[in-house]
Design a protein around this motif. Structure first.
Motif, short mmCIF file in Angstrom:
data_model
loop_
_atom_site.label_atom_id
_atom_site.label_comp_id
_atom_site.label_asym_id
_atom_site.label_seq_id
_atom_site.Cartn_x
_atom_site.Cartn_y
_atom_site.Cartn_z
N GLU A 16 45.80 40.84 38.06
CA GLU A 16 45.08 39.73 37.43
C GLU A 16 44.29 38.95 38.49
OE1 GLU A 16 43.84 37.15 34.28
OE2 GLU A 16 44.48 39.24 34.48
N GLN A 17 44.86 38.79 39.66
CA GLN A 17 44.15 38.11 40.75
C GLN A 17 42.91 38.92 41.17
OE1 GLN A 17 44.93 34.89 42.71
NE2 GLN A 17 42.78 35.48 42.58
N VAL A 18 43.07 40.23 41.22
CA VAL A 18 41.93 41.10 41.56
C VAL A 18 40.85 40.98 40.49
CG1 VAL A 18 41.20 43.50 41.85
CG2 VAL A 18 43.30 42.70 42.94
N ARG A 19 41.27 40.94 39.22
CA ARG A 19 40.29 40.77 38.14
C ARG A 19 39.53 39.46 38.28
NH1 ARG A 19 39.47 38.06 33.59
NH2 ARG A 19 41.47 36.97 33.68
N LEU A 20 40.25 38.40 38.63
CA LEU A 20 39.60 37.11 38.79
C LEU A 20 38.61 37.13 39.96
CD1 LEU A 20 42.65 34.73 38.13
CD2 LEU A 20 40.69 35.20 36.62
N LEU A 21 38.94 37.92 40.99
CA LEU A 21 37.99 38.05 42.10
C LEU A 21 36.69 38.69 41.64
CD1 LEU A 21 40.20 39.23 45.13
CD2 LEU A 21 39.19 36.97 44.75
N SER A 22 36.79 39.55 40.63
CA SER A 22 35.58 40.20 40.12
C SER A 22 34.69 39.21 39.38
CB SER A 22 35.94 41.36 39.20
OG SER A 22 36.44 40.90 37.95
N ASN A 23 35.22 38.02 39.07
CA ASN A 23 34.40 36.98 38.43
C ASN A 23 33.47 36.29 39.41
OD1 ASN A 23 35.58 37.40 35.93
ND2 ASN A 23 37.10 35.79 36.17
#
Length: 271
Positions: free
Chosen positions: A141-148
């Motif tokens: 989820e943290q990695v996904r947020l980095l993609s934001n």
């Protein structure tokens, strides 16, 4: 032991992920093209899946080596059994940034600032996470947020997840649907068929300085494929032990019985 006897410059069947030994089977070639295409076109998330020992890490290193260092900054994470803070710190460390923050919010702010500075300087940033099937939900989820993280024109970070087939099951989890929807490039590495395996063995020996000796008989190659099921890492172990057996016999031919001894040796270690 057999290296000098057969005239190799280096050991042909080491299991270390040396990019120059990478054999590009059709699926490896396709995966390399997908990786390059996805990063060049800034597709965001890219996923590469393959069985244990299929050459994912070697492919990853080849891919990173072929990126233009004048344009790309890269971060390679090899140990995914970490928490969110450790992941953010590891990425910043890989990018050569000194971490000063000690909580996720400030680490993300530092990450955003560092990435914006690099984008402004005309650079692209690629994050590769190996063994991604071991990432916890929280880290994914943290990695996904980095993609934001993005500007008006582009994402600040291109993310590559590489992992074993279990990664597909992980990504199918309902709570990861937002991440799953962002995966625009996906490819899967296949095992080597008998034809590819023969080319793989010859490629490894040629890269190591093969001068025509030793040679594997056709029955030896069939035995190698039968036991290894086309997994390159197992092929390497079998070929290494088979070559040692032929060396002990002072033979330039690696036959079925050399491979049979190698199989027996490997089974004694795993059973």
């Amino acid at each position: 032991m057999y290296k000098s006897y057969y005239g190799f410059c280096e050991m042909p069947f080491n299991i270390t992920p040396d990019p120059k030994f990478l054999y590009l089977s059709p699926t490896h070639q396709e995966a390399l093209h997908h990786l390059k295409f996805g990063v060049e076109q800034r597709k965001g998330f890219i996923v590469v899946v393959g069985e244990v020992g299929c050459g994912k890490t070697t492919l990853c290193r080849r891919f990173l080596n072929e990126l233009d260092p004048a344009r790309f900054d890269t971060a390679l994470i090899l140990n995914p059994r970490i928490n969110e803070n450790q992941m953010l710190r590891a990425i910043l460390h890989e990018l050569g940034e000194e971490t000063t923050a000690d909580n996720p919010h400030d680490l993300v702010l530092q990450m955003n600032k560092a990435l914006l500075a690099r984008i402004a300087a005309g650079r692209d940033i690629v994050l590769v996470i190996d063994e991604a099937q071991n990432l916890s939900f929280e880290v994914l989820e943290q990695v996904r947020l980095l993609s934001n993280l993005e500007t008006d024109e582009q994402k600040l970070l291109q993310i590559v997840l590489m992992g074993q087939p279990e990664l597909k099951a992980v990504l199918r989890r309902p709570e990861l649907r937002q991440l799953r929807q962002r995966i625009l490039v996906h490819c899967e590495l296949s095992r080597l068929d008998p034809y590819e395996l023969a080319h793989y063995v010859n490629h490894r020996m040629s890269t190591a300085g093969w001068n025509g000796r030793p040679v594997f008989t056709s029955s030896a190659m069939r035995k190698i494929h039968g036991y290894s099921k086309g997994i390159p890492r197992v092929v390497n172990n079998l070929c290494d032990k088979s070559m040692l057996s032929a060396y002990i016999r002072e033979s330039d031919e690696i036959d079925y019985w050399d491979v049979r001894r190698a199989v027996k040796d490997l089974k004694s270690l795993t059973e």
